[in-house]
Write a protein that holds these residues in place. Structure first.
Motif, PDB file in Angstrom:
ATOM      1  N   HIS A 148       0.844  -1.198   0.000  1.00  0.00           N
ATOM      2  CA  HIS A 148       0.000   0.000   0.000  1.00  0.00           C
ATOM      3  C   HIS A 148       0.877   1.244   0.000  1.00  0.00           C
ATOM      4  N   PHE A 149       0.242   2.371  -0.296  1.00  0.00           N
ATOM      5  CA  PHE A 149       0.962   3.650  -0.332  1.00  0.00           C
ATOM      6  C   PHE A 149       0.996   4.282   1.051  1.00  0.00           C
ATOM      7  N   PRO A 155      -4.178   5.773  -3.386  1.00  0.00           N
ATOM      8  CA  PRO A 155      -3.276   6.073  -4.500  1.00  0.00           C
ATOM      9  C   PRO A 155      -3.198   7.563  -4.841  1.00  0.00           C
ATOM     10  N   PHE A 195       5.862   2.977  -0.634  1.00  0.00           N
ATOM     11  CA  PHE A 195       4.887   1.894  -0.456  1.00  0.00           C
ATOM     12  C   PHE A 195       5.490   0.873   0.496  1.00  0.00           C
ATOM     13  N   TYR A 196       4.591   0.174   1.206  1.00  0.00           N
ATOM     14  CA  TYR A 196       5.036  -0.685   2.302  1.00  0.00           C
ATOM     15  C   TYR A 196       4.300  -2.022   2.260  1.00  0.00           C
ATOM     16  N   VAL A 249       9.246  -0.657   1.367  1.00  0.00           N
ATOM     17  CA  VAL A 249      10.021  -1.400   0.368  1.00  0.00           C
ATOM     18  C   VAL A 249      10.152  -0.673  -0.967  1.00  0.00           C
ATOM     19  N   GLY A 250       9.684   0.565  -1.049  1.00  0.00           N
ATOM     20  CA  GLY A 250       9.859   1.305  -2.303  1.00  0.00           C
ATOM     21  C   GLY A 250       9.510   2.771  -2.174  1.00  0.00           C
ATOM     22  N   ILE A 251      10.166   3.586  -2.971  1.00  0.00           N
ATOM     23  CA  ILE A 251       9.858   5.022  -3.038  1.00  0.00           C
ATOM     24  C   ILE A 251       9.135   5.263  -4.357  1.00  0.00           C
ATOM     25  N   VAL A 252       7.979   5.914  -4.282  1.00  0.00           N
ATOM     26  CA  VAL A 252       7.147   6.101  -5.472  1.00  0.00           C
ATOM     27  C   VAL A 252       7.712   7.210  -6.361  1.00  0.00           C
ATOM     28  N   ASP A 253       7.975   6.887  -7.643  1.00  0.00           N
ATOM     29  CA  ASP A 253       8.305   7.924  -8.616  1.00  0.00           C
ATOM     30  C   ASP A 253       7.010   8.453  -9.236  1.00  0.00           C
ATOM     31  N   ASP A 254       6.109   7.511  -9.604  1.00  0.00           N
ATOM     32  CA  ASP A 254       4.889   7.915 -10.311  1.00  0.00           C
ATOM     33  C   ASP A 254       3.803   6.857 -10.120  1.00  0.00           C
ATOM     34  N   VAL A 255       2.564   7.314 -10.040  1.00  0.00           N
ATOM     35  CA  VAL A 255       1.418   6.405 -10.014  1.00  0.00           C
ATOM     36  C   VAL A 255       0.544   6.802 -11.194  1.00  0.00           C
ATOM     37  N   ASP A 264      -0.644   1.617 -12.741  1.00  0.00           N
ATOM     38  CA  ASP A 264       0.612   0.969 -12.366  1.00  0.00           C
ATOM     39  C   ASP A 264       1.469   1.941 -11.567  1.00  0.00           C
ATOM     40  N   VAL A 286       5.388   3.306 -10.708  1.00  0.00           N
ATOM     41  CA  VAL A 286       6.788   3.385 -11.145  1.00  0.00           C
ATOM     42  C   VAL A 286       7.634   3.705  -9.913  1.00  0.00           C
ATOM     43  N   ALA A 287       8.667   2.883  -9.672  1.00  0.00           N
ATOM     44  CA  ALA A 287       9.523   3.111  -8.498  1.00  0.00           C
ATOM     45  C   ALA A 287      10.931   2.639  -8.850  1.00  0.00           C
ATOM     46  N   ILE A 336      13.695   3.311  -6.904  1.00  0.00           N
ATOM     47  CA  ILE A 336      14.324   2.864  -5.654  1.00  0.00           C
ATOM     48  C   ILE A 336      13.348   1.939  -4.936  1.00  0.00           C
ATOM     49  N   LYS A 337      13.691   0.648  -4.894  1.00  0.00           N
ATOM     50  CA  LYS A 337      12.794  -0.314  -4.247  1.00  0.00           C
ATOM     51  C   LYS A 337      13.601  -1.523  -3.810  1.00  0.00           C
ATOM     52  N   HIS A 338      12.978  -2.363  -2.994  1.00  0.00           N
ATOM     53  CA  HIS A 338      13.614  -3.562  -2.481  1.00  0.00           C
ATOM     54  C   HIS A 338      14.083  -4.420  -3.667  1.00  0.00           C
ATOM     55  N   ILE A 389      -1.230  -2.555  -4.295  1.00  0.00           N
ATOM     56  CA  ILE A 389      -0.130  -2.666  -5.258  1.00  0.00           C
ATOM     57  C   ILE A 389       0.257  -4.134  -5.340  1.00  0.00           C
TER      58      ILE A 389
END
Lengths: 95, 89
Positions: free
Chosen positions: A2-3, A32, A56-57, A79-85, B9, B11-12, B14-16, B42
């Motif tokens: 999730h965000f 989102p 997102f986690y 586990v991630g940094i959002v660039d774009d949704v 969708d 876009v990331a 930096i991710k695990h 997601i």
């Protein structure tokens, strides 16, 4: 997954040994579009996220599995940094 | 598993590392009547689903690990099917 939006940092000098060397961040779950959703959570940070960033986690056992040593009590992990949704307009067609 | 519709969708860069080279889809869960239920999740794609597709989603770590052919990791939500039809009743 999730965000969420990172809203703070938690400093714990005394904590379970398995989290040593890992940052704990306060995050506000969102939908989102970025609107708040539910209460804030504290999560182990795996991607060096900074306050204000959209991330997102994952929750549950998979949060502990995100760490190199899965033998830890984490139940939330970024586990991630959002660039774009990119969200489809509601009436979009499909296969 | 749950039914859903791919509504976008994520876009990331930096991710695990377990998420590298994986497509991240935004899936709106659907109820029995096909209406949206709750907030979108997601999910990691494993069937090359596209935006707009109706899909089947697994939301459990062991199943996810099997589909991705990886040891248990941080992934639990995986798109495992593109749904052609659902008959009810």
């Amino acid at each position: 997954m999730h965000f969420a939006r990172v809203v703070g940092t938690v400093v714990c000098t005394v904590k379970v040994p398995s989290w040593r060397g890992h940052r704990l961040l306060v995050m506000q779950p969102t939908d989102p579009q970025g609107a708040d959703h539910g209460r804030t959570l504290v999560a182990v940070d795996l991607v060096s996220a900074a306050p204000g960033q959209r991330v997102f986690y994952v929750r549950g056992r998979e949060a502990a599995n995100a760490l190199p040593d899965a033998d830890n009590p984490a139940d939330a992990a970024i586990v991630g940094i959002v660039d774009d949704v990119r969200i489809l307009p509601p009436e979009g067609g499909g296969r | 598993m749950m039914l859903g519709r791919v509504v976008g969708d994520v876009v990331a860069t930096i991710k695990h590392r377990e998420l590298e080279r994986r497509k991240l889809l935004l899936v709106q869960p659907l109820g029995g009547d096909g209406a949206p239920v709750g907030r979108p999740v997601i999910a990691v794609d494993s069937v090359d689903a596209g935006v707009g597709d109706h899909v089947l989603v697994v939301d459990e770590g062991n199943g996810a690990a099997q589909v991705l052919e990886r040891p248990r990791g941080p992934v639990r939500t995986v798109v495992v099917g593109v749904v052609d039809a659902v008959t009810r009743g």
